[in-house]
Design an enzyme around this catalytic site. Structure first.
Site, PDB file in Angstrom:
ATOM      1  N   GLU A   1     -78.207  81.775   7.316  1.00 18.80           N
ATOM      2  CA  GLU A   1     -78.379  83.107   6.738  1.00 18.80           C
ATOM      3  C   GLU A   1     -77.083  83.921   6.802  1.00 18.80           C
ATOM      4  OE1 GLU A   1     -82.148  82.393   9.274  1.00 18.80           O
ATOM      5  OE2 GLU A   1     -80.107  81.591   9.113  1.00 18.80           O
TER       6      GLU A   1
ATOM      7  N   ASP B   1     -77.257  40.891  26.100  1.00 25.21           N
ATOM      8  CA  ASP B   1     -76.409  41.074  24.917  1.00 25.21           C
ATOM      9  C   ASP B   1     -75.073  41.742  25.226  1.00 25.21           C
ATOM     10  OD1 ASP B   1     -78.373  39.935  23.403  1.00 25.21           O
ATOM     11  OD2 ASP B   1     -79.171  41.815  22.636  1.00 25.21           O
TER      12      ASP B   1
END
Length: 386
Positions: free
Chosen positions: A72, A220
């Protein structure tokens, strides 16, 4: 969509209050809001458009980054004196409290705005209708709900934190055609192709945090960094680790320039393994502790997510592994599912993905299928925020 504005005789006119034109201008405000994607968290994405009494767009703005001026403010500054008597279109209720910036509702009143069209109310308890009440109390006509569904979709993470006190949780998994996540238990397996990986990296560039279980770190040893896509803010990497199994030599700790590494564990484990916790801190980890008041993984994950929300994490993608996916699914904490299905088979020795039966995908809301090279991305929502 192009937002027209006064520029000689190039502006487009429309009757104030027309439903179609209200939707058109709100669509423009929503498009502006989306420019803040990946930049505004923990604040919402917000866009604003000022349309004068002749129906001409005279001001535009969006919230560019957390701590910066709200949409705004930008739009009203852009409009200047032309805001007097105009209509303000805003994707979220103007705020009425002071945070890192001042309240917007009084600025709207002071600018002389005659009418305000708002897509959705602010779920923040500090606002929650207060901005609308301030506008109406000062004689401004207010319409609420124009394109509300689109505004909700834009800010699901913000809404989740405000209404559930936890981030929006996305479970992401890459599956073979036979629904396996790895060639065998404990084996690191590349499944998706380049096109799917580009989508994954794009999403990493926008989300607040990526999370994995300690088992995934052990097997991983991932980096969990955004690669090939620009990221505006540091990326939080979260490891859910009740037993403090994360190795001090994990590759995550070589990427601290990309953002903090948070290991979430329990106070009991920190007391029991104080030397290991200290070593992880030396390696670069930020140890986040939750009270060990519940025995189940579901309780731990719920408390961990609340802790992340308190640290301004509004959206987290849980990338693995299957054990963590099972626990977070069974705890009812999954909001969105991303399934990348690759065009390969891993066979009977492959490790299956357990948390979501394939038949349940059809039950997801807003289910979509997106081609990604030889792979396909299936997405859908479990918990709605509207």
């Amino acid at each position: 969509m192009r937002c027209s504005r006064r520029n000689g005789d190039d502006g487009e006119s429309c009757p104030a209050g027309d439903v179609i034109e209200d939707s058109r201008h709100m669509a423009c405000a929503l498009a502006l809001a989306a420019r803040g994607r990946g930049r505004t968290s923990p604040n919402p994405m917000v866009g604003a458009v000022v349309v004068d009494e002749d129906g001409v767009v005279v001001g535009r703005g969006f919230h560019e980054f957390a701590g910066g001026p709200h949409a705004e403010v930008h739009a009203l500054r852009d409009a200047g004196p032309r805001a007097r008597g105009a209509t303000l279109y805003c994707t979220l209720e103007p705020c009425c409290h002071t945070g890192r910036t001042g309240p917007c509702a009084p600025l709207v009143v002071g600018a002389g705005i005659r009418r305000t069209v708002i897509a959705m109310e602010d779920p923040n308890p500090l606002v929650s209708g207060g901005g609308i009440a301030h506008l109406r109390g000062n004689g401004i006509e207010v319409a609420v709900g124009v394109m509300r569904d689109a505004a909700v979709r834009l800010n699901r993470p913000f809404i989740s934190v405000m209404t559930r006190k936890r981030p929006l949780v996305t479970v992401k998994v890459a599956l073979s055609l036979d629904a396996k996540v790895a060639a065998a238990a404990g084996t690191r397996t590349a499944i998706t192709g380049r096109a799917a990986n580009r989508i994954i990296q794009r999403d990493r560039a926008e989300v607040d945090a990526i999370a994995a279980g300690s088992g995934t770190i052990l097997v991983d040893d991932p980096l969990l960094t955004p690669r090939g896509a620009y990221r505006y803010r540091p990326l939080v990497r979260v490891v859910f680790d009740r037993r403090l199994r994360t190795p001090t030599g994990a590759r995550l700790f070589s990427t601290l320039d990309a953002g903090p590494v948070m290991i979430v564990t329990t106070d009991t484990e920190v007391r029991r393994s104080s030397e290991r916790a200290a070593a992880l801190k030396v390696a670069g980890a930020r140890i986040e502790v939750v009270d060990d008041a519940g025995p189940t993984d579901g309780w731990f994950l719920s408390a961990a997510l609340e802790r992340l929300a308190a640290l301004n994490v509004t959206a987290v993608t849980v990338e693995g592994g299957p054990a963590l996916h099972v626990a977070i699914w069974e705890a009812g904490l999954v909001d969105k599912v991303q399934v990348f299905v690759a065009s390969k088979m891993l066979g009977p020795s492959g490790l299956p993905w357990l948390p979501l039966p394939a038949a349940s995908l059809a039950d997801l809301a807003e289910l979509s299928f997106t081609p990604a090279g030889d792979d396909i991305l299936i997405e859908g929502y479990v918990h709605r925020t509207d």
